[in-house]
Design a protein around this motif. Structure first.
Motif, short mmCIF file in Angstrom:
data_model
loop_
_atom_site.label_atom_id
_atom_site.label_comp_id
_atom_site.label_asym_id
_atom_site.label_seq_id
_atom_site.Cartn_x
_atom_site.Cartn_y
_atom_site.Cartn_z
N THR A 45 -72.50 -1.98 23.69
CA THR A 45 -73.30 -2.89 24.51
C THR A 45 -73.20 -4.31 23.97
O THR A 45 -73.00 -5.27 24.73
CB THR A 45 -74.77 -2.42 24.53
OG1 THR A 45 -74.81 -1.11 25.12
CG2 THR A 45 -75.65 -3.35 25.33
N GLU A 49 -71.49 -7.74 25.75
CA GLU A 49 -72.18 -9.03 25.87
C GLU A 49 -71.40 -10.15 25.20
O GLU A 49 -71.31 -11.26 25.73
CB GLU A 49 -73.59 -8.93 25.29
CG GLU A 49 -74.50 -8.08 26.16
CD GLU A 49 -75.92 -7.96 25.66
OE1 GLU A 49 -76.81 -7.73 26.51
OE2 GLU A 49 -76.15 -8.08 24.43
N THR A 52 -68.08 -10.79 27.47
CA THR A 52 -68.33 -11.29 28.83
C THR A 52 -69.21 -12.53 28.86
O THR A 52 -69.14 -13.31 29.80
CB THR A 52 -69.00 -10.21 29.70
OG1 THR A 52 -70.30 -9.92 29.18
CG2 THR A 52 -68.15 -8.95 29.78
N CYS A 54 -72.27 -12.25 29.30
CA CYS A 54 -73.28 -11.84 30.27
C CYS A 54 -74.30 -10.90 29.63
O CYS A 54 -74.06 -10.36 28.56
CB CYS A 54 -72.60 -11.13 31.44
SG CYS A 54 -71.36 -12.14 32.29
N VAL A 56 -76.22 -7.37 29.56
CA VAL A 56 -76.05 -5.98 29.97
C VAL A 56 -77.36 -5.44 30.51
O VAL A 56 -78.41 -5.60 29.88
CB VAL A 56 -75.56 -5.11 28.78
CG1 VAL A 56 -75.63 -3.63 29.13
CG2 VAL A 56 -74.15 -5.49 28.38
N ILE A 72 -73.42 -5.65 34.42
CA ILE A 72 -73.70 -6.91 33.74
C ILE A 72 -74.26 -7.94 34.73
O ILE A 72 -73.94 -7.91 35.92
CB ILE A 72 -72.46 -7.48 33.01
CG1 ILE A 72 -71.26 -7.58 33.96
CG2 ILE A 72 -72.11 -6.62 31.81
CD1 ILE A 72 -70.02 -8.22 33.35
N CYS A 74 -74.49 -12.03 35.10
CA CYS A 74 -73.97 -13.31 34.57
C CYS A 74 -74.68 -14.49 35.19
O CYS A 74 -75.17 -14.43 36.27
CB CYS A 74 -72.49 -13.42 34.85
SG CYS A 74 -71.51 -12.14 34.04
#
Length: 74
Positions: A45, A49, A52, A54, A56, A72, A74
């Motif tokens: 996880t 994060e 990305t 972003c 989770v 996810i 964003c």
């Protein structure tokens, strides 16, 4: 899966992360003898994060000790 990808190491676990749209997958890329699912899910996880950038959705995390999938935001 296609989309974008990256790699991250979190603690004792390394992951290749692929993501597209609102979905991401983290593939554990190192060997671990009897990895603990709780640790792998937490590390996967975090890897998602990091790669990305972003957030989770915690309730969406699923998979096993080899592949972690998550939605996810964003």
């Amino acid at each position: 899966m296609g989309g974008s990808k990256g790699s991250a190491t979190v603690g004792a676990y390394s992951f290749d992360v692929k993501f597209r749209g609102g979905h991401a997958e983290a593939y554990r890329s190192n060997i671990a003898l009897k990895p603990k699912a709780r640790e792998v899910f937490a590390a996967g996880t975090t890897a998602i994060e990091r790669v990305t950038g972003c957030h989770v959705v915690r309730s969406s995390v699923r998979g096993d000790v080899a592949v972690i999938q998550a939605d996810i935001l964003c």
